[in-house]
Design a protein around this motif. Sequence first.
Motif, PDB file in Angstrom:
ATOM      1  N   GLU A 215       0.835  -1.191   0.000  1.00 42.67           N
ATOM      2  CA  GLU A 215       0.000   0.000   0.000  1.00 42.67           C
ATOM      3  C   GLU A 215       0.875   1.248   0.000  1.00 42.67           C
ATOM      4  OE1 GLU A 215      -2.950  -0.138   3.016  1.00 42.67           O
ATOM      5  OE2 GLU A 215      -3.298  -2.280   2.766  1.00 42.67           O
ATOM      6  N   SER A 216       0.243   2.368  -0.244  1.00 39.42           N
ATOM      7  CA  SER A 216       0.958   3.639  -0.320  1.00 39.42           C
ATOM      8  C   SER A 216       1.741   3.888   0.956  1.00 39.42           C
ATOM      9  CB  SER A 216      -0.051   4.774  -0.521  1.00 39.42           C
ATOM     10  OG  SER A 216       0.606   6.012  -0.525  1.00 39.42           O
ATOM     11  N   GLY A 217       2.991   4.255   0.830  1.00 40.57           N
ATOM     12  CA  GLY A 217       3.833   4.549   1.990  1.00 40.57           C
ATOM     13  C   GLY A 217       4.967   3.569   2.160  1.00 40.57           C
ATOM     14  N   ASN A 218       4.839   2.377   1.598  1.00 38.82           N
ATOM     15  CA  ASN A 218       5.893   1.380   1.759  1.00 38.82           C
ATOM     16  C   ASN A 218       7.139   1.694   0.955  1.00 38.82           C
ATOM     17  OD1 ASN A 218       4.578  -0.188   3.600  1.00 38.82           O
ATOM     18  ND2 ASN A 218       4.847  -2.086   2.473  1.00 38.82           N
TER      19      ASN A 218
ATOM     20  N   ASP B 103     -11.608 -11.627  11.170  1.00 38.24           N
ATOM     21  CA  ASP B 103     -10.847 -11.606   9.932  1.00 38.24           C
ATOM     22  C   ASP B 103     -11.388 -10.534   9.002  1.00 38.24           C
ATOM     23  OD1 ASP B 103     -10.190 -15.179   9.575  1.00 38.24           O
ATOM     24  OD2 ASP B 103      -9.339 -13.631  10.859  1.00 38.24           O
ATOM     25  N   GLN B 104     -12.709 -10.448   8.906  1.00 31.62           N
ATOM     26  CA  GLN B 104     -13.311  -9.476   8.006  1.00 31.62           C
ATOM     27  C   GLN B 104     -13.011  -8.059   8.454  1.00 31.62           C
ATOM     28  OE1 GLN B 104     -14.737 -10.315   5.231  1.00 31.62           O
ATOM     29  NE2 GLN B 104     -15.160  -8.209   4.647  1.00 31.62           N
ATOM     30  N   ARG B 105     -12.929  -7.864   9.777  1.00 32.81           N
ATOM     31  CA  ARG B 105     -12.663  -6.522  10.288  1.00 32.81           C
ATOM     32  C   ARG B 105     -11.319  -6.013   9.801  1.00 32.81           C
ATOM     33  NH1 ARG B 105     -12.832  -7.646  15.283  1.00 32.81           N
ATOM     34  NH2 ARG B 105     -15.002  -7.109  15.681  1.00 32.81           N
ATOM     35  N   LEU B 106     -10.312  -6.877   9.826  1.00 33.05           N
ATOM     36  CA  LEU B 106      -8.982  -6.452   9.427  1.00 33.05           C
ATOM     37  C   LEU B 106      -8.950  -6.164   7.940  1.00 33.05           C
ATOM     38  CD1 LEU B 106      -6.060  -5.989  10.127  1.00 33.05           C
ATOM     39  CD2 LEU B 106      -5.593  -8.403   9.721  1.00 33.05           C
ATOM     40  N   GLU B 107      -9.664  -6.944   7.143  1.00 33.11           N
ATOM     41  CA  GLU B 107      -9.616  -6.784   5.706  1.00 33.11           C
ATOM     42  C   GLU B 107     -10.361  -5.535   5.240  1.00 33.11           C
ATOM     43  OE1 GLU B 107     -11.070 -10.333   3.940  1.00 33.11           O
ATOM     44  OE2 GLU B 107      -9.550 -11.601   4.886  1.00 33.11           O
ATOM     45  N   THR B 108     -11.383  -5.126   6.012  1.00 32.92           N
ATOM     46  CA  THR B 108     -12.190  -4.001   5.556  1.00 32.92           C
ATOM     47  C   THR B 108     -11.839  -2.700   6.239  1.00 32.92           C
ATOM     48  OG1 THR B 108     -13.872  -4.546   7.208  1.00 32.92           O
ATOM     49  CG2 THR B 108     -14.142  -5.474   5.000  1.00 32.92           C
ATOM     50  N   SER B 109     -10.964  -2.758   7.289  1.00 28.61           N
ATOM     51  CA  SER B 109     -10.581  -1.524   7.958  1.00 28.61           C
ATOM     52  C   SER B 109      -9.679  -0.702   7.059  1.00 28.61           C
ATOM     53  CB  SER B 109      -9.839  -1.854   9.267  1.00 28.61           C
ATOM     54  OG  SER B 109     -10.670  -2.545  10.150  1.00 28.61           O
ATOM     55  N   GLY B 110      -9.875   0.602   7.021  1.00 28.87           N
ATOM     56  CA  GLY B 110      -9.011   1.482   6.251  1.00 28.87           C
ATOM     57  C   GLY B 110      -9.395   1.533   4.807  1.00 28.87           C
TER      58      GLY B 110
ATOM     59  N   PRO C 268      -8.532   2.105  11.715  1.00 25.92           N
ATOM     60  CA  PRO C 268      -8.322   1.734  10.300  1.00 25.92           C
ATOM     61  C   PRO C 268      -6.936   2.044   9.771  1.00 25.92           C
ATOM     62  CG  PRO C 268      -9.768   3.654  10.495  1.00 25.92           C
ATOM     63  CD  PRO C 268      -9.632   3.076  11.868  1.00 25.92           C
ATOM     64  N   ASP C 269      -6.337   3.153  10.204  1.00 24.44           N
ATOM     65  CA  ASP C 269      -4.994   3.492   9.714  1.00 24.44           C
ATOM     66  C   ASP C 269      -3.972   2.461  10.171  1.00 24.44           C
ATOM     67  OD1 ASP C 269      -5.969   5.732   8.480  1.00 24.44           O
ATOM     68  OD2 ASP C 269      -5.391   7.117  10.081  1.00 24.44           O
ATOM     69  N   THR C 270      -4.095   2.040  11.431  1.00 24.67           N
ATOM     70  CA  THR C 270      -3.172   1.031  11.965  1.00 24.67           C
ATOM     71  C   THR C 270      -3.324  -0.283  11.215  1.00 24.67           C
ATOM     72  OG1 THR C 270      -3.224   2.023  14.180  1.00 24.67           O
ATOM     73  CG2 THR C 270      -2.548  -0.280  14.028  1.00 24.67           C
ATOM     74  N   ALA C 271      -4.558  -0.700  10.979  1.00 22.65           N
ATOM     75  CA  ALA C 271      -4.803  -1.950  10.252  1.00 22.65           C
ATOM     76  C   ALA C 271      -4.256  -1.873   8.836  1.00 22.65           C
ATOM     77  CB  ALA C 271      -6.303  -2.248  10.224  1.00 22.65           C
ATOM     78  N   SER C 272      -4.394  -0.709   8.195  1.00 20.97           N
ATOM     79  CA  SER C 272      -3.901  -0.524   6.833  1.00 20.97           C
ATOM     80  C   SER C 272      -2.374  -0.646   6.789  1.00 20.97           C
ATOM     81  CB  SER C 272      -4.338   0.842   6.299  1.00 20.97           C
ATOM     82  OG  SER C 272      -3.833   1.070   5.004  1.00 20.97           O
ATOM     83  N   ILE C 273      -1.711  -0.040   7.764  1.00 23.80           N
ATOM     84  CA  ILE C 273      -0.247  -0.120   7.835  1.00 23.80           C
ATOM     85  C   ILE C 273       0.193  -1.565   8.040  1.00 23.80           C
ATOM     86  CG2 ILE C 273       1.751   0.475   9.257  1.00 23.80           C
ATOM     87  CD1 ILE C 273       0.405   3.207   9.723  1.00 23.80           C
ATOM     88  N   ALA C 274      -0.498  -2.278   8.925  1.00 25.04           N
ATOM     89  CA  ALA C 274      -0.150  -3.669   9.186  1.00 25.04           C
ATOM     90  C   ALA C 274      -0.303  -4.516   7.927  1.00 25.04           C
ATOM     91  CB  ALA C 274      -1.027  -4.231  10.311  1.00 25.04           C
ATOM     92  N   ARG C 275      -1.365  -4.284   7.168  1.00 22.19           N
ATOM     93  CA  ARG C 275      -1.574  -5.038   5.932  1.00 22.19           C
ATOM     94  C   ARG C 275      -0.474  -4.745   4.920  1.00 22.19           C
ATOM     95  NH1 ARG C 275      -6.991  -3.384   6.465  1.00 22.19           N
ATOM     96  NH2 ARG C 275      -6.672  -1.864   4.787  1.00 22.19           N
ATOM     97  N   SER C 276      -0.020  -3.500   4.886  1.00 20.08           N
ATOM     98  CA  SER C 276       1.002  -3.123   3.912  1.00 20.08           C
ATOM     99  C   SER C 276       2.332  -3.803   4.197  1.00 20.08           C
ATOM    100  CB  SER C 276       1.195  -1.595   3.910  1.00 20.08           C
ATOM    101  OG  SER C 276       1.943  -1.157   5.033  1.00 20.08           O
TER     102      SER C 276
END
Length: 228
Positions: free
Chosen positions: A38-41, A221-228, A178-186
């Motif tokens: 994701e953006s930022g990496n 699981d769905q929460r992490l995928e849809t956050s952010g 959501p921002d934290t979850a997005s960073i973790a996914r990236s």
Amino acid sequence: MNRTTSITLAVMLVVATVAVPLAAASVASNGSVQDNTESGNESIEPGEQFAAAVGVQNAEVEGDVSERAFGVRIANAETDETKAAVVAEQYEESEARLAKLEDRLETLNESREAGEISEGRYRGEVAKTTAEMRTIERQAATAETTAAGLPDDVLADRGVDVDSIRALRDRAGDLGGPDTASIARSIAGNDVGQSMGDDRASRGSGAGGNESRTDGNGTSDQRLETSG
């Protein structure tokens, strides 16, 4: 510690010695945790990305050891009173741990804003913290299920409040927002923090976990995928 618990922990530690090097090797061979970051990496150095992936893997292994130990304690509990005592102790430990993780996220955000920490290290620490939060979420869900099967008077005697356990689970499931979850996914893909016992085919495949989960963990699981 009884013999069953010792055997369980020994098996989990053997898994750890195999899983972590394999995950690290996969990252090294692919050049990154995922191709589609994701953006930022782009601001993360290869060494930081590697360290972040290994940090997440270690958090997941430690989480599995803790989860299995809790499960063994519940299985070995011979009375409802003993089970309630185990749940009460687990809740207290998880609540204290979650509070520390929330404080860690706050400190990381402050350090980032002050320029005291690199973007790569920040994102790696956030991903690791998220993985640890997911362990607490799963443990709270298990504790909630166990408590729901115990008599109310037994729970009351041990100071166990199902609503408090549910609230703890929800707090951990928020993953810092959501921002934290997005960073973790990236950093580690959609399956960051997933139990080592679940399907980990997407980790290290070059897709970095961008596929949807099929392990059946449901809401969390769905929460992490849809956050952010």
